[in-house]
Design an enzyme around this catalytic site. Sequence first.
Site, PDB file in Angstrom:
ATOM      1  N   SER A 175       0.873  -1.173   0.000  1.00  0.00           N
ATOM      2  CA  SER A 175       0.000   0.000   0.000  1.00  0.00           C
ATOM      3  C   SER A 175       0.902   1.212   0.000  1.00  0.00           C
ATOM      4  CB  SER A 175      -0.872  -0.008   1.264  1.00  0.00           C
ATOM      5  OG  SER A 175      -1.448   1.262   1.518  1.00  0.00           O
ATOM      6  N   TYR A 234      -1.192  -1.330  10.711  1.00  0.00           N
ATOM      7  CA  TYR A 234      -1.310  -1.549   9.267  1.00  0.00           C
ATOM      8  C   TYR A 234      -0.070  -1.018   8.546  1.00  0.00           C
ATOM      9  CZ  TYR A 234      -3.392  -1.362   4.570  1.00  0.00           C
ATOM     10  OH  TYR A 234      -3.645  -1.520   3.240  1.00  0.00           O
TER      11      TYR A 234
END
Length: 253
Positions: free
Chosen positions: A147, A160
Site C-alpha cells: 500500500s 497496518y
Amino acid sequence: MRNGVSLSGKAALITGASRGIGAAAGRALAAAGARVALAARDEAALAAVVLDINQAGGQALAVPTDVADPAAVERMVEQTVAAFGRLDIAFNNAAGGGNRPMPLADIPIDAYDHALLVNLRGVFLGMKYEIPAMLRTGGGAIVNMASTAGVQGVPGIGAYVASKHGIVGLTRTAALDYAQRNVRINVVVPGPIFTHHLERLTEQQREQIAAHVPLRRLGRTEEVAAAVVWLCSDEASFITGATIPIDGGRLAG
C-alpha cells in the site's frame, strides 16, 4: 490475451481472491491465458468468482485458505501444483488486520499482532511455499500487495503501516535472494482504490478522498490487476525488487 500480454500455459495463484483487487486480478490473469487458483477464506464468494471466470472461457479453481495458517498455505500451493502441474505466477494479495484510527499507544496489542499475522506473515508464508514450487519448473514471478502506507507514514493506523512497510522490505530481500534463480519478486503499492471498503463510504466521503489524488479520482481494481498481469509477464522480465505505485500520483509529491 489481455492488451497484448500473453500468459498462455502459465499457472497462477492469487490470495485474497474472493473480492476486490484479488478477484479482478484473477479475471485479468485468466483473460491473459493463465490458469488460476483463487484462494480466500470466504468459500461462497470464492466460488462465485471461479464460476464467473470459467463461464467467460477461463480456467479457474477455488482453494479455500487462511493465509495465517502455515499448513493451509502449504496445502494451497500443493493443490495448485496438483491441478496445473506447475506454479509460474503468484499474487500475494490477502490482507486484513486494520483497526479504527487511533494514536499508536492506544492500539491494542492483539490488534497489532493480528495485522502483522495476516499481512506480513501471510506474505512470508506465501513466498516460503510458492518459491520452491517455482524453482522446480525453472522460475516464476511473484507480486506482493502492500500500500502507499507501506512507503510513508499514516497517522492513526500504526499496525497496518508497520505490516505494509514490512512487506516492502520482505519483497526486496526475497528478490535479491532469488534473482539468480529466475524468480522475479515485486511489490505494488496502491493508493485509494474503489473496492468494497470504499463502497461503504458516502459519495461525499469518497469525493474528499479523491480530492487528494492528483488525478482527482479513485483507482479501479482493474487498473491494479493490469499492473499485476504486466509484472508477471515477460514484458517485465528485467524488473525485480521494484516497488510500483498505483496511486494516481499521490506519492509524487
